[in-house]
Design a protein around this motif. Sequence first.
Motif, PDB file in Angstrom:
ATOM      1  N   ASP A 128      41.045 -60.081  -5.373  1.00  0.00           N
ATOM      2  CA  ASP A 128      40.601 -58.910  -6.123  1.00  0.00           C
ATOM      3  C   ASP A 128      40.525 -57.682  -5.218  1.00  0.00           C
ATOM      4  O   ASP A 128      40.782 -56.554  -5.663  1.00  0.00           O
ATOM      5  CB  ASP A 128      39.234 -59.175  -6.772  1.00  0.00           C
ATOM      6  N   GLY A 129      40.186 -57.903  -3.958  1.00  0.00           N
ATOM      7  CA  GLY A 129      40.168 -56.803  -3.001  1.00  0.00           C
ATOM      8  C   GLY A 129      41.564 -56.275  -2.732  1.00  0.00           C
ATOM      9  O   GLY A 129      41.783 -55.057  -2.629  1.00  0.00           O
ATOM     10  N   GLY A 206      43.503 -46.490 -10.126  1.00  0.00           N
ATOM     11  CA  GLY A 206      43.700 -47.820  -9.567  1.00  0.00           C
ATOM     12  C   GLY A 206      42.739 -48.832 -10.152  1.00  0.00           C
ATOM     13  O   GLY A 206      43.099 -50.002 -10.369  1.00  0.00           O
ATOM     14  N   LEU A 207      41.521 -48.390 -10.421  1.00  0.00           N
ATOM     15  CA  LEU A 207      40.525 -49.270 -11.034  1.00  0.00           C
ATOM     16  C   LEU A 207      40.979 -49.696 -12.432  1.00  0.00           C
ATOM     17  O   LEU A 207      40.871 -50.875 -12.807  1.00  0.00           O
ATOM     18  CB  LEU A 207      39.182 -48.543 -11.098  1.00  0.00           C
ATOM     19  N   GLU A 218      34.866 -54.898 -10.220  1.00  0.00           N
ATOM     20  CA  GLU A 218      33.671 -54.783  -9.383  1.00  0.00           C
ATOM     21  C   GLU A 218      34.013 -54.827  -7.895  1.00  0.00           C
ATOM     22  O   GLU A 218      33.268 -54.312  -7.052  1.00  0.00           O
ATOM     23  CB  GLU A 218      32.679 -55.916  -9.705  1.00  0.00           C
ATOM     24  N   GLU A 219      35.146 -55.440  -7.579  1.00  0.00           N
ATOM     25  CA  GLU A 219      35.515 -55.615  -6.171  1.00  0.00           C
ATOM     26  C   GLU A 219      35.947 -54.312  -5.518  1.00  0.00           C
ATOM     27  O   GLU A 219      35.913 -54.176  -4.293  1.00  0.00           O
ATOM     28  CB  GLU A 219      36.628 -56.650  -6.050  1.00  0.00           C
ATOM     29  N   ALA A 220      36.355 -53.321  -6.327  1.00  0.00           N
ATOM     30  CA  ALA A 220      36.866 -52.072  -5.754  1.00  0.00           C
ATOM     31  C   ALA A 220      35.809 -51.376  -4.900  1.00  0.00           C
ATOM     32  O   ALA A 220      36.076 -50.948  -3.780  1.00  0.00           O
ATOM     33  CB  ALA A 220      37.346 -51.147  -6.866  1.00  0.00           C
ATOM     34  N   ALA A 221      34.592 -51.260  -5.434  1.00  0.00           N
ATOM     35  CA  ALA A 221      33.519 -50.631  -4.661  1.00  0.00           C
ATOM     36  C   ALA A 221      33.170 -51.467  -3.432  1.00  0.00           C
ATOM     37  O   ALA A 221      32.857 -50.926  -2.360  1.00  0.00           O
ATOM     38  CB  ALA A 221      32.281 -50.442  -5.538  1.00  0.00           C
ATOM     39  N   TYR A 259      32.303 -45.264 -12.506  1.00  0.00           N
ATOM     40  CA  TYR A 259      33.464 -45.217 -13.389  1.00  0.00           C
ATOM     41  C   TYR A 259      33.838 -46.580 -13.968  1.00  0.00           C
ATOM     42  O   TYR A 259      34.622 -46.668 -14.911  1.00  0.00           O
ATOM     43  CB  TYR A 259      34.666 -44.658 -12.613  1.00  0.00           C
ATOM     44  N   LEU A 260      33.277 -47.652 -13.430  1.00  0.00           N
ATOM     45  CA  LEU A 260      33.658 -49.015 -13.818  1.00  0.00           C
ATOM     46  C   LEU A 260      33.574 -49.271 -15.329  1.00  0.00           C
ATOM     47  O   LEU A 260      34.532 -49.811 -15.910  1.00  0.00           O
ATOM     48  CB  LEU A 260      32.829 -50.036 -13.046  1.00  0.00           C
TER      49      LEU A 260
END
Length: 282
Positions: A128-129, A206-207, A218-221, A259-260
């Motif tokens: 996910d990262g 991208g999210l 959730e992995e983006a942050a 923004y999620l």
Amino acid sequence: MKKILITALVSAFFIQCSTVPITGRKRVNFVSDAQILPMSFQQYDGFLKENSSKVIKNTPQAKELVEVGNKIADAVDKFMRANGMTSEANAYKWEFNLINDKTINAWCMPGGKVVFYTGIMPICANTDGVAAVMGHEVAHAFAKHGQERMSSSQLQQYGGVAVAIATANESPQKQQLWSMAYGLGSQVGVMLPFSRTHETEADKLGLVFMIMAGYKGEEAAKVWVRMSENAKKSGQKAPPEFLSTHPSNQSRIQTLRAYLPEAKALAAKYNKQAASVGSSKK
């Protein structure tokens, strides 16, 4: 002459103004895909040839990168085709390569040519990262940030010409002072914020794309939390945000978390839209 130049600049601004899909941001772009994509593909091929000994193939990490890239590219492709962007979708030539290099970096050239360095993989930490970083880089190409940066550089040069013409009757010392003031002002007041706008927009787009592709947003942050922790461990000192081309790590973490919910709603909407368009063509 001054009035003619100003009129030309203003006219060019409005004529070439378009909108970034999804975010709705207005952008100025003088550079067409026909102009930039052949150069982009050629430069990418040149980079791979120069770094052929560093290109990693057929390892689990490299295969994961390609799989994630293809899934996110497919999400972007479906969005474009469902929203009247077929010619643009056809122009992309997606490619994903892993380079053996400790540098913590990844990038995507116009037209979908992506490179990850092995140094960023520990920051990604998991699939996910990888998708979070991949979504961000792919978003730069989707939003045509490369073309927009080239266009803004041209405008900056035209502005410098305008300053030179406007101060033509001044002393050489005053001409130099005005030129320096314009250069500093346009860099700090326009170009750097412009770059930060691109980065924030790529984070958001991208999210949406990573969630559309089935990955956990959730992995983006968390990627940027790890990026921040790594910077502290290595003793890196970031410049003040207003002097940086990128938002601070904390700004990005806050933006991505806030923004999620919207990104999830948009991803569901666009996946449903793409499925509807796909079924109607059968």
